[in-house]
Design a protein around this motif. Structure first.
Motif, short mmCIF file in Angstrom:
data_model
loop_
_atom_site.label_atom_id
_atom_site.label_comp_id
_atom_site.label_asym_id
_atom_site.label_seq_id
_atom_site.Cartn_x
_atom_site.Cartn_y
_atom_site.Cartn_z
N ALA A 61 -9.25 -18.88 14.85
CA ALA A 61 -9.67 -20.19 14.29
C ALA A 61 -9.49 -20.40 12.97
O ALA A 61 -10.15 -19.89 12.19
CB ALA A 61 -11.25 -20.22 14.67
N ALA A 62 -8.66 -21.17 12.42
CA ALA A 62 -8.00 -21.11 11.14
C ALA A 62 -7.21 -22.27 10.93
O ALA A 62 -6.55 -22.82 11.67
CB ALA A 62 -7.44 -19.63 10.52
N LEU A 63 -6.90 -22.44 9.49
CA LEU A 63 -5.92 -23.35 8.98
C LEU A 63 -4.82 -22.32 8.71
O LEU A 63 -5.10 -21.78 7.60
CB LEU A 63 -6.44 -24.33 8.12
N GLU A 64 -3.71 -22.37 9.26
CA GLU A 64 -2.58 -21.41 8.75
C GLU A 64 -1.47 -22.33 8.38
O GLU A 64 -0.92 -23.40 9.05
CB GLU A 64 -1.97 -20.70 10.09
N ILE A 65 -0.65 -21.91 7.54
CA ILE A 65 0.60 -22.41 7.01
C ILE A 65 1.61 -21.55 7.14
O ILE A 65 1.49 -20.46 6.77
CB ILE A 65 0.54 -22.90 5.65
N CYS A 66 2.90 -21.73 7.82
CA CYS A 66 3.99 -20.90 8.08
C CYS A 66 5.11 -21.43 7.21
O CYS A 66 5.40 -22.57 7.22
CB CYS A 66 4.48 -20.84 9.36
N ASN A 67 6.06 -20.83 6.74
CA ASN A 67 7.14 -21.06 5.95
C ASN A 67 8.51 -20.92 6.76
O ASN A 67 8.86 -19.81 6.81
CB ASN A 67 7.26 -20.39 4.66
N ASP A 68 9.10 -21.86 7.13
CA ASP A 68 10.20 -21.90 7.86
C ASP A 68 11.48 -22.29 7.21
O ASP A 68 12.24 -22.69 7.61
CB ASP A 68 10.02 -22.49 9.42
N THR A 69 11.09 -22.49 5.91
CA THR A 69 12.30 -22.70 4.93
C THR A 69 12.95 -21.37 4.66
O THR A 69 12.85 -20.36 4.89
CB THR A 69 11.81 -23.20 3.68
N ASN A 70 14.16 -21.43 3.76
CA ASN A 70 14.93 -20.30 3.06
C ASN A 70 14.62 -19.85 1.98
O ASN A 70 15.29 -19.16 1.29
CB ASN A 70 16.39 -20.62 3.18
N THR A 71 13.32 -20.17 1.29
CA THR A 71 12.74 -19.70 0.09
C THR A 71 11.35 -19.49 0.04
O THR A 71 10.64 -20.11 1.00
CB THR A 71 13.22 -20.67 -1.10
N LEU A 72 10.80 -18.57 -0.90
CA LEU A 72 9.30 -18.53 -1.09
C LEU A 72 8.87 -19.99 -1.55
O LEU A 72 9.31 -20.66 -2.19
CB LEU A 72 9.14 -17.49 -2.27
N GLN A 73 7.44 -20.32 -0.69
CA GLN A 73 6.88 -21.55 -1.05
C GLN A 73 5.58 -21.10 -1.65
O GLN A 73 4.91 -20.19 -1.11
CB GLN A 73 6.56 -22.30 0.20
#
Length: 398
Positions: free
Chosen positions: A25-37
């Motif tokens: 149970a959380a708010l998660e952000i995933c990075n599917d780009t090709n660079t660090l966010q």
């Protein structure tokens, strides 16, 4: 651009992804780009609006930015990288270059912070767990969730039926190029009921095109938006409900009718007969068969006229907006920051009372934001975000 770095409360790489996987149970952000966010978030806390940052999320990794079951429907995020610009919306939060948790979203500079323009995350009405995925889209990180279904077109323009899968080109009938030259703004936008100038005859706005000859036939009331150049394409347009309908020069619509449209005033109420050719988000390409001007039919004409023009936020003069017809264009520090369609309504989701309300429509995702119009005078405007309860005062620039 803020330099990327591993901040004290940020766990980066595979370990963070493993920890995130275990959270239910959380708010998660995933990075599917090709660079660090590098990411910051905003949300409504127990007492006030809160902003937090920073999380450095490597390409292919995820980060839990809020642990525990979600208690709100709407959250906000900001993401930047070394080679992309982030296009925020009109949701502003305070931030710092260092790790931060800041209460309050006003007076940022006075308190020694900067102001970030964030984008909204809609987790749904009953979500306890939500994942936002950042993807490359036209150079801007864009949030797409893995849980809720993609928002599709809710409806076609009133009384219109739309063929799914009809020609999906973005150029529309006539497409780019050629045709009569059209200036950026052709018509006057100062409108009052029953005093709208009519310099074109009704016969000029009628064609002999058979109904359904170029797509699904429909008829609807609408407001004329004017004629413009947009991305090299010459067009005139109408707004009906949450929709913008565009008719192109050098297309099936006769040039004589296109020239006649240039003589109509912006915000002219009309009865529109047309064929639907294609839809994309909240915009549609149409072929016009007939336009019947109906000056005086818009009960909100005087209010709509008052809203037109350039406005500046009195509490933060870096933010400006221009209301032109049924569209609002936002600027920060003089740079374009986004646009919304708008309509005036007597009722709005989540609002009490009889209005009037200003409904802003994000054409990209069909999301609506309601504002009560608390004050509308020739030089002064006050709008209150119905959901967030924040009132913004504007002063007319010219």
């Amino acid at each position: 651009m803020r330099p990327t770095r591993i901040l004290p409360h940020v766990i980066a790489g595979g370990l963070w992804a493993a920890l995130a996987t275990g959270a239910h149970a959380a708010l998660e952000i995933c990075n599917d780009t090709n660079t660090l966010q590098t990411v910051a978030i905003g949300y409504k806390g127990d007492r006030d609006w809160v902003s937090e940052g920073w999380w450095n999320i490597e390409a292919g990794d995820c980060a839990v930015v809020l642990a525990g079951g979600l208690t709100r429907r709407y959250y906000y995020y900001y993401a930047e990288s070394s080679n992309e610009d982030f296009e925020g919306q009109d949701y502003r939060f305070c931030a710092s270059d260092e790790i931060f948790t800041i209460e309050g979203d006003t007076g940022c500079e006075e308190r020694g912070y900067e102001t970030l323009s964030m984008r909204e995350i809609d987790t749904g009405e009953r979500a306890r767990d939500f994942t936002l995925t950042l993807v490359n889209s036209g150079g801007n990180p864009t949030g797409t969730d893995k849980i809720a279904p993609k928002i599709e077109d809710e409806s076609a323009p009133p009384t219109a039926e739309v063929n799914e899968g009809v020609n999906d080109s973005s150029s529309g009938p006539g497409g780019p190029g050629g045709g009569a030259p059209v200036t950026e703004t052709v018509q006057d936008t100062t409108i009052v009921p029953e005093e709208i100038p009519m310099t074109v005859s009704a016969e000029d706005l009628v064609t002999d095109i058979p109904a359904g000859n170029h797509g699904r036939a429909f008829e609807t009331t609408a407001l004329f938006q004017g004629c413009e150049l947009d991305g090299g394409r010459e067009m005139c347009s109408f707004h009906a409900g949450d929709w913008k309908m565009r008719v192109f020069y050098r297309g099936p619509t006769p040039e004589a009718l296109m020239y006649a449209l240039e003589e109509l005033a912006v915000n002219m109420p009309v009865y529109l007969k047309a064929d639907m050719v294609e839809t994309h988000g909240n915009t549609a390409a149409i072929v016009v068969r007939a336009v019947e001007p109906r000056p005086g039919d818009d009960v909100d004409s005087r209010l709509r006229a008052t809203l037109q023009g350039d406005w500046v936020d009195t509490s933060d003069q870096r933010w400006e907006m221009t209301v032109s017809g049924s569209e609002i264009h936002f600027r920060q520090n003089g740079d374009y920051s986004g646009s919304r369609f708008m309509r005036i309504a007597r009722q709005c989701d989540g609002a009490t009372g009889e209005g009037p309300f200003l409904v802003q429509i994000n054409a990209e995702n069909n999301r609506r934001t309601c504002y009560s119009i608390d004050r509308a005078e020739p030089g002064r405007l006050e709008l209150t975000d119905v959901r967030r309860g924040r009132t913004t005062s504007y002063r007319k620039m010219r």
